[in-house]
Design an enzyme around this catalytic site. Structure first.
Site, mmCIF file in Angstrom:
data_model
loop_
_atom_site.group_PDB
_atom_site.id
_atom_site.type_symbol
_atom_site.label_atom_id
_atom_site.label_comp_id
_atom_site.label_asym_id
_atom_site.label_seq_id
_atom_site.Cartn_x
_atom_site.Cartn_y
_atom_site.Cartn_z
ATOM 1 N N ARG A 180 87.852 34.855 74.786
ATOM 2 C CA ARG A 180 88.957 33.919 75.304
ATOM 3 C C ARG A 180 88.370 33.153 76.503
ATOM 4 O O ARG A 180 89.346 33.089 77.324
ATOM 5 C CB ARG A 180 90.208 34.529 75.318
ATOM 6 C CG ARG A 180 90.798 35.241 74.116
ATOM 7 C CD ARG A 180 91.008 34.324 72.993
ATOM 8 N NE ARG A 180 91.239 34.932 71.823
ATOM 9 C CZ ARG A 180 90.434 35.222 70.779
ATOM 10 N NH1 ARG A 180 89.044 34.930 70.964
ATOM 11 N NH2 ARG A 180 90.632 35.924 69.880
ATOM 12 N N SER A 212 99.417 34.537 72.085
ATOM 13 C CA SER A 212 99.251 35.869 73.032
ATOM 14 C C SER A 212 99.268 35.290 74.480
ATOM 15 O O SER A 212 98.325 34.363 74.786
ATOM 16 C CB SER A 212 97.966 36.415 72.724
ATOM 17 O OG SER A 212 97.818 36.942 71.600
ATOM 18 N N GLU A 218 95.874 35.278 79.161
ATOM 19 C CA GLU A 218 95.103 34.473 78.050
ATOM 20 C C GLU A 218 95.663 33.062 78.357
ATOM 21 O O GLU A 218 94.686 32.162 78.607
ATOM 22 C CB GLU A 218 95.217 35.106 76.524
ATOM 23 C CG GLU A 218 94.671 34.085 75.857
ATOM 24 C CD GLU A 218 94.631 34.545 74.396
ATOM 25 O OE1 GLU A 218 94.495 35.809 74.297
ATOM 26 O OE2 GLU A 218 94.584 33.942 73.374
#
Ligand SMILES: Cc1cc2nc3c(=O)[nH]c(=O)nc-3n(C[C@H](O)[C@H](O)[C@H](O)COP(=O)(O)OP(=O)(O)OC[C@H]3O[C@@H](n4cnc5c(N)ncnc54)[C@H](O)[C@@H]3O)c2cc1C
Length: 302
Positions: free
Chosen positions: A176, A225, A295
Site C-alpha cells: 500500500r 481498510s 492505510e
C-alpha cells in the site's frame, strides 16, 4: 499575489473549472470534508501544465482520484485540489497485451477493458473502487495481486508542469505504498498483462467480486481498510481481539461486517472518524503492543 488572486487571474485563461471555497465532501467516499481554497479541474494536459507553471511555485497541492482512500478534515484544505476529469480517463490498447490508461480512469473500467481485449492480470481491479492515479500511489491490490505486478511505467507531471516518464523498475513498491515523489501528479500509466481467453478472465473477475461481497460491507460511507495489515497479522483481527468491535464516536462507527472498515453513519464529522481511529489505534497498542499504521490518507487542516 496570494493564492486566490493568482488563481483568479489564471481562471480567464483556461477552459477548465477553477472553484473557490467549495466543499470537498462530495470528493470523498466518506462524504466528509470542509472547503478547498482552490479546486482546479483541468480540461486537458496543456491546461494542467499551464496552471502549474503560472501558480508561482505554490506547492500545497493535493490530487484527488475517486477519494475512496481519503478522509478530508472538517476544516478543509487550504491549498489547491486538482481533480482530473474525463480528458484523463482514456483507456487504449498499445499492443496485444499492453494497455495505457489515464490516471482518472476507474480501476473497474481498466479491468473491463482488459477483459474485452482478452488480457489477464487486471481482474483484481474489478473490485477496487478507486482510480488508476490513486491505485498507483497506494499500490492498491487484493487477493495476492497489486498494481506493481502489472505496471510498466507512469507518466507524471511535476509541479513545474513538466512531464516525466518513470519506469516501474525505478519505483520501489511496498504494501500500500510506493516511492514516487509526493509532488508528482500522475497523468497516465502503461500496464502489461498476459493474453488469455475471456472465459477464464471472466471467471476470475466473478470469483473476486463474489469474495469481496462476502467479506466486506457495501453501500456504506467508508474508505475501505483504515489500517494496513502488520506483518503476519490482520488489522481487523487485532481490532476485534482488542475489544474495539462496536466502538463509536459521534456518528462514526466500526463496520459490524469488517472491523477494519470505519463508517460515517450519515451525520458524522471528519473529526469523529479521526477520533475513533485514534482511540482504536491506542487500544490496539495497549492490548497487543502493535502500533497500527494508517492505510487511509487523512488530509486537510486540523
Ligand atoms: C469499499 C472499498 C473497498 C476497498 N477495497 C480495497 C482493496 O481491496 N484494495 C485496496 O488496495 N484498496 C481498497 N480500497 C481503498 C481505495 O479504493 C484504494 O486505495 C484506491 O486505489 C484509491 O484510489 P482513489 O482514486 O480513490 O484515491 P484517492 O483516495 O483519491 O487518493 C489516494 C491517494 O492517491 C493520491 N492520488 C490520487 N490520484 C492521484 C494522481 N492522479 N496523481 C498523484 N497522486 C494521486 C492522492 O493524493 C492520495 O494520496 C477500498 C475502498 C473502499 C471504499
Amino acid at each position: 499575489m496570494n493564492l486566490v488572486s493568482k488563481a483568479m487571474s489564471i481562471k480567464n485563461k483556461v477552459s477548465g473549472k477553477i472553484l473557490f471555497d467549495e466543499s470537498l465532501s462530495r470528493y470523498s467516499w466518506f462524504n466528509l470534508g470542509g472547503p478547498a481554497k482552490v479546486i482546479f479541474k483541468p480540461k486537458n494536459l496543456n491546461e494542467l501544465s499551464f496552471f502549474l507553471k503560472n501558480i508561482n511555485g505554490f506547492k500545497k497541492i493535493l490530487v484527488l482520484g475517486a477519494g475512496s482512500n481519503t478522509l478530508i478534515r472538517d476544516n478543509g484544505f487550504s491549498g489547491i485540489v486538482i481533480k482530473l476529469g474525463s480528458a484523463f480517463s482514456r483507456i487504449s490498447l498499445f499492443d496485444e497485451n499492453t494497455i495505457i490508461a489515464g490516471a482518472s480512469a476507474f480501476d473497474k473500467d481498466l479491468s473491463n477493458f482488459a477483459f474485452k481485449n482478452s488480457v489477464s492480470g487486471f481482474e483484481f481491479l474489478s473490485c477496487i473502487p478507486g482510480t488508476i492515479g490513486g491505485g498507483i500511489r497506494m499500490n492498491s491490490g487484493c487477493y495476492e495481486n497489486d498494481i506493481s505486478k502489472i505496471l510498466v511505467s507512469v507518466q507524471a507531471m511535476d509541479l513545474n508542469g513538466k512531464i516525466r516518464i518513470i519506469y516501474s523498475s525505478d519505483i520501489k513498491f511496498s504494501y500500500r505504498g510506493c516511492s514516487l515523489d509526493n509532488d508528482l501528479l500522475f497523468i497516465s500509466a502503461t500496464f502489461k498483462g498476459k493474453k488469455n481467453n475471456k472465459k477464464d478472465i471472466q471467471k476470475k473477475i466473478n470469483y473476486f467480486v463474489e469474495k469481496k461481497k462476502k467479506d466486506q460491507p457495501s453501500k456504506i460511507k467508508t474508505c475501505g481498510s483504515t489500517f494496513k495489515n502488520p506483518k503476519n497479522e490482520k488489522a481487523w483481527k487485532l481490532i476485534k481481539e482488542s475489544g474495539c468491535a462496536g466502538m463509536k464516536f459521534g456518528d462514526a462507527y466500526i463496520s459490524e461486517k469488517h472491523c477494519n472498515f470505519f463508517v460515517n453513519g450519515g451525520k458524522a464529522k471528519s473529526s469523529d472518524l479521526e477520533n475513533l481511529i485514534n482511540q482504536v489505534k491506542d487500544k490496539v497498542l495497549d492490548k497487543t503492543g502493535i502500533n497500527l499504521e494508517l492505510e487511509l490518507k487523512i488530509v486537510g487542516e486540523k
